[in-house]
Design an enzyme around this catalytic site. Sequence first.
Site, short mmCIF file in Angstrom:
data_model
loop_
_atom_site.label_atom_id
_atom_site.label_comp_id
_atom_site.label_asym_id
_atom_site.label_seq_id
_atom_site.Cartn_x
_atom_site.Cartn_y
_atom_site.Cartn_z
N HIS A 181 74.82 9.11 67.64
CA HIS A 181 74.94 7.83 66.95
C HIS A 181 75.78 6.84 67.75
O HIS A 181 76.42 7.20 68.74
CB HIS A 181 75.56 8.04 65.56
CG HIS A 181 76.96 8.59 65.58
ND1 HIS A 181 78.08 7.80 65.78
CD2 HIS A 181 77.43 9.85 65.43
CE1 HIS A 181 79.16 8.55 65.74
NE2 HIS A 181 78.80 9.80 65.54
N CYS A 197 80.13 15.12 66.16
CA CYS A 197 78.93 14.39 66.54
C CYS A 197 79.04 13.83 67.95
O CYS A 197 80.11 13.79 68.55
CB CYS A 197 78.68 13.25 65.56
SG CYS A 197 78.22 13.83 63.90
#
Length: 222
Positions: A181, A197
């Site tokens: 992301h 992440c």
Amino acid sequence: MSTDCTTSSASTLTRRSLVLGIPLVAAACVSPGGGPAGPWRAMSYAEMYGPVVEGQYRIPAIDTTTINPAFLRSEVSWTGPEAAGTIVVDPKARYAYLVQPGGKALRYGVGVGREGFAWNGNARVGAKREWPKWFPPKEMIEREPRLEPYREGMDPGIQNPLGARALYLYEGQKDTLYRLHGTNEPKSIGTAASSGCIRLFNQDIIDLYARVEMNAPVVVRA
């Protein structure tokens, strides 16, 4: 906000010029290869990381003079066994690669999970979201009570930790809760600072997102 996931004027780039690499200036260029979004011609870093306007959303330019150039987007040689279209993340080197035909790959600098929060394995792109809403997992809220107001989600925007785009990693039909992301902290690229992440510059996740197909394989190395 420093947390993470786990769970237009003449000087402004349009989304199309950012993703497809339409050249505006030829100085100080890199020359990435093609992909599902089409051929990517030479662009200057000022173009590549310039401001982006998408409706109500405004992504500021990145001052690339403050970034280690090793973590700026580029095309590199690729000798791995992975097929074209595969995303390969090397957390130790702080890179994500999108494998291209002809022994090439597009390389993006990334920020990765800090000690105790890293993840590795084989997955696939199970979902894609533009300007995603962010839902901190309950374990994260327990660790960081200040996130309680976002239990029902944080609205999309430049302050949202997922940034402009998110690729959701699945193992089979199961959501791993790990994502590739964007980030609202560009200086975190090249570091181990996230809750597991893989974060990219917003300009880079927009480019990667446009090139990646649904169900594309993802390999996150140990």
